[in-house]
Write a protein that holds these residues in place. Structure first.
Motif, PDB file in Angstrom:
ATOM      1  N   SER A   1       1.369  -1.339   0.060  1.00  0.00           N
ATOM      2  CA  SER A   1      -0.167   0.036   0.428  1.00  0.00           C
ATOM      3  C   SER A   1       0.945   1.774   0.262  1.00  0.00           C
ATOM      4  N   ALA A   2       2.255   1.414   0.004  1.00  0.00           N
ATOM      5  CA  ALA A   2       2.759   2.052   0.166  1.00  0.00           C
ATOM      6  C   ALA A   2       3.665   2.236  -1.289  1.00  0.00           C
ATOM      7  N   PRO A   3       4.175   3.519  -1.589  1.00  0.00           N
ATOM      8  CA  PRO A   3       4.798   4.161  -2.693  1.00  0.00           C
ATOM      9  C   PRO A   3       6.518   3.893  -2.214  1.00  0.00           C
ATOM     10  N   GLY A   4       7.389   3.151  -3.409  1.00  0.00           N
ATOM     11  CA  GLY A   4       8.761   3.287  -2.771  1.00  0.00           C
ATOM     12  C   GLY A   4       8.782   1.655  -3.161  1.00  0.00           C
ATOM     13  N   ALA A   5      10.220   1.065  -2.608  1.00  0.00           N
ATOM     14  CA  ALA A   5      10.479  -0.198  -2.265  1.00  0.00           C
ATOM     15  C   ALA A   5      10.537  -0.484  -0.970  1.00  0.00           C
ATOM     16  N   VAL A   6       9.827  -1.339  -0.230  1.00  0.00           N
ATOM     17  CA  VAL A   6      11.018  -1.838   0.841  1.00  0.00           C
ATOM     18  C   VAL A   6      11.494  -2.499   0.836  1.00  0.00           C
ATOM     19  N   ALA A   7      12.788  -2.788   1.436  1.00  0.00           N
ATOM     20  CA  ALA A   7      14.278  -3.613   1.756  1.00  0.00           C
ATOM     21  C   ALA A   7      14.484  -3.972   2.845  1.00  0.00           C
ATOM     22  N   THR A   8      14.813  -5.274   3.258  1.00  0.00           N
ATOM     23  CA  THR A   8      15.078  -5.837   4.553  1.00  0.00           C
ATOM     24  C   THR A   8      16.191  -5.994   4.684  1.00  0.00           C
ATOM     25  N   VAL A   9      17.971  -6.229   5.167  1.00  0.00           N
ATOM     26  CA  VAL A   9      18.903  -6.074   5.267  1.00  0.00           C
ATOM     27  C   VAL A   9      19.386  -6.514   6.939  1.00  0.00           C
ATOM     28  N   ASN A  10      20.058  -7.695   7.241  1.00  0.00           N
ATOM     29  CA  ASN A  10      20.537  -8.669   8.464  1.00  0.00           C
ATOM     30  C   ASN A  10      21.681  -7.410   8.349  1.00  0.00           C
ATOM     31  N   ALA A  11      21.471  -7.035   9.543  1.00  0.00           N
ATOM     32  CA  ALA A  11      22.610  -5.925   9.658  1.00  0.00           C
ATOM     33  C   ALA A  11      23.612  -7.111  10.129  1.00  0.00           C
ATOM     34  N   GLY A  12      24.200  -8.113  10.625  1.00  0.00           N
ATOM     35  CA  GLY A  12      25.405  -8.668  11.389  1.00  0.00           C
ATOM     36  C   GLY A  12      25.327  -9.892   9.560  1.00  0.00           C
ATOM     37  N   LEU A  13      25.035  -9.434   9.029  1.00  0.00           N
ATOM     38  CA  LEU A  13      25.676 -10.404   7.283  1.00  0.00           C
ATOM     39  C   LEU A  13      25.433  -8.958   6.355  1.00  0.00           C
ATOM     40  N   VAL A  14      25.542  -7.815   6.777  1.00  0.00           N
ATOM     41  CA  VAL A  14      25.703  -6.704   5.870  1.00  0.00           C
ATOM     42  C   VAL A  14      26.607  -5.904   6.769  1.00  0.00           C
ATOM     43  N   PRO A  15      27.931  -6.550   7.243  1.00  0.00           N
ATOM     44  CA  PRO A  15      27.681  -5.188   8.621  1.00  0.00           C
ATOM     45  C   PRO A  15      28.592  -3.705   7.778  1.00  0.00           C
ATOM     46  N   ASP A  16      29.046  -3.780   5.846  1.00  0.00           N
ATOM     47  CA  ASP A  16      29.160  -2.318   5.845  1.00  0.00           C
ATOM     48  C   ASP A  16      28.269  -1.614   6.108  1.00  0.00           C
ATOM     49  N   LEU A  17      26.967  -2.093   5.663  1.00  0.00           N
ATOM     50  CA  LEU A  17      25.652  -1.406   5.992  1.00  0.00           C
ATOM     51  C   LEU A  17      25.038  -0.840   7.001  1.00  0.00           C
ATOM     52  N   SER A  18      25.369  -1.543   7.653  1.00  0.00           N
ATOM     53  CA  SER A  18      25.578  -1.467   9.502  1.00  0.00           C
ATOM     54  C   SER A  18      25.426  -0.423   9.432  1.00  0.00           C
ATOM     55  N   ALA A  19      27.257  -0.176   8.985  1.00  0.00           N
ATOM     56  CA  ALA A  19      28.012   0.773   9.859  1.00  0.00           C
ATOM     57  C   ALA A  19      28.178   2.208   9.094  1.00  0.00           C
ATOM     58  N   GLU A  20      27.548   2.386   7.771  1.00  0.00           N
ATOM     59  CA  GLU A  20      27.066   2.870   6.974  1.00  0.00           C
ATOM     60  C   GLU A  20      25.827   3.802   7.128  1.00  0.00           C
ATOM     61  N   PHE A  21      25.255   3.402   8.029  1.00  0.00           N
ATOM     62  CA  PHE A  21      23.585   3.878   8.493  1.00  0.00           C
ATOM     63  C   PHE A  21      24.267   3.830  10.382  1.00  0.00           C
ATOM     64  N   ASP A  22      24.991   3.707  10.514  1.00  0.00           N
ATOM     65  CA  ASP A  22      25.340   3.597  12.106  1.00  0.00           C
ATOM     66  C   ASP A  22      24.017   2.826  12.995  1.00  0.00           C
ATOM     67  N   VAL A  23      24.087   1.587  12.174  1.00  0.00           N
ATOM     68  CA  VAL A  23      22.617   0.845  12.861  1.00  0.00           C
ATOM     69  C   VAL A  23      23.512   0.785  14.093  1.00  0.00           C
ATOM     70  N   ARG A  24      22.695   0.741  15.711  1.00  0.00           N
ATOM     71  CA  ARG A  24      22.985   0.896  16.826  1.00  0.00           C
ATOM     72  C   ARG A  24      21.816   0.095  17.737  1.00  0.00           C
ATOM     73  N   SER A  25      20.627  -0.224  16.931  1.00  0.00           N
ATOM     74  CA  SER A  25      19.323  -1.740  17.517  1.00  0.00           C
ATOM     75  C   SER A  25      18.584  -1.771  16.274  1.00  0.00           C
ATOM     76  N   VAL A  26      17.898  -3.181  16.883  1.00  0.00           N
ATOM     77  CA  VAL A  26      17.609  -3.650  15.724  1.00  0.00           C
ATOM     78  C   VAL A  26      15.875  -3.598  16.052  1.00  0.00           C
ATOM     79  N   PRO A  27      14.196  -2.933  15.686  1.00  0.00           N
ATOM     80  CA  PRO A  27      14.609  -3.035  13.863  1.00  0.00           C
ATOM     81  C   PRO A  27      14.911  -1.327  13.864  1.00  0.00           C
ATOM     82  N   THR A  28      15.966  -0.738  13.358  1.00  0.00           N
ATOM     83  CA  THR A  28      15.293   0.764  12.488  1.00  0.00           C
ATOM     84  C   THR A  28      15.287   0.776  11.269  1.00  0.00           C
ATOM     85  N   LEU A  29      14.720   1.342  10.807  1.00  0.00           N
ATOM     86  CA  LEU A  29      13.833   1.637   9.337  1.00  0.00           C
ATOM     87  C   LEU A  29      14.698   2.852   9.338  1.00  0.00           C
TER      88      LEU A  29
END
Length: 120
Positions: free
Chosen positions: A60-88
């Motif tokens: 029901s929303a515009p745009g794309a929705v995607a999930t990222v396992n923070a532990g499996l893609v640590p470069d993205l987690s670091a880029e977005f400074d993810v400190r807790s999950v879920p982070t949207l």
């Protein structure tokens, strides 16, 4: 990029896109101007409870929705400074425009957030 599907779900049902690498992320940004990323980890109960919510957002929303396992893609987690999950994180033209990192969010909240950033 692969679409995720669970055995009990029809493959025709819209699902969030599962990003398994930075290359998947880059490809997603090339295809979509508006993206909602959810950072999760394996075993996160709140993350698991967000799965049906994200399915509703995909439908029901515009745009794309995607999930990222923070532990499996640590470069993205670091880029977005993810400190807790879920982070949207909402991205518009590849730039972060909104972030929710305070636990469970309802579909209505996420749809409204995407709609707000779709019209800018």
């Amino acid at each position: 990029m692969t679409e995720t599907a669970t055995p009990e779900t029809s493959t025709d049902e819209p699902r969030p896109i599962e990003l398994n690498s930075v290359a998947d992320y880059d490809a997603l940004l090339e295809q979509h101007d508006l993206v909602l990323l959810e950072f999760v980890t394996s075993g996160c109960g709140i993350c698991a409870s967000m799965e049906p919510v994200l399915g509703a957002v995909v439908r029901s929303a515009p745009g794309a929705v995607a999930t990222v396992n923070a532990g499996l893609v640590p470069d993205l987690s670091a880029e977005f400074d993810v400190r807790s999950v879920p982070t949207l994180v909402v991205l518009r033209d590849g730039e972060e425009v909104a972030r929710l990192d305070d636990g469970f969010q309802g579909a209505e909240t996420l749809v409204e957030l995407l709609e707000t950033h779709a019209v800018e």
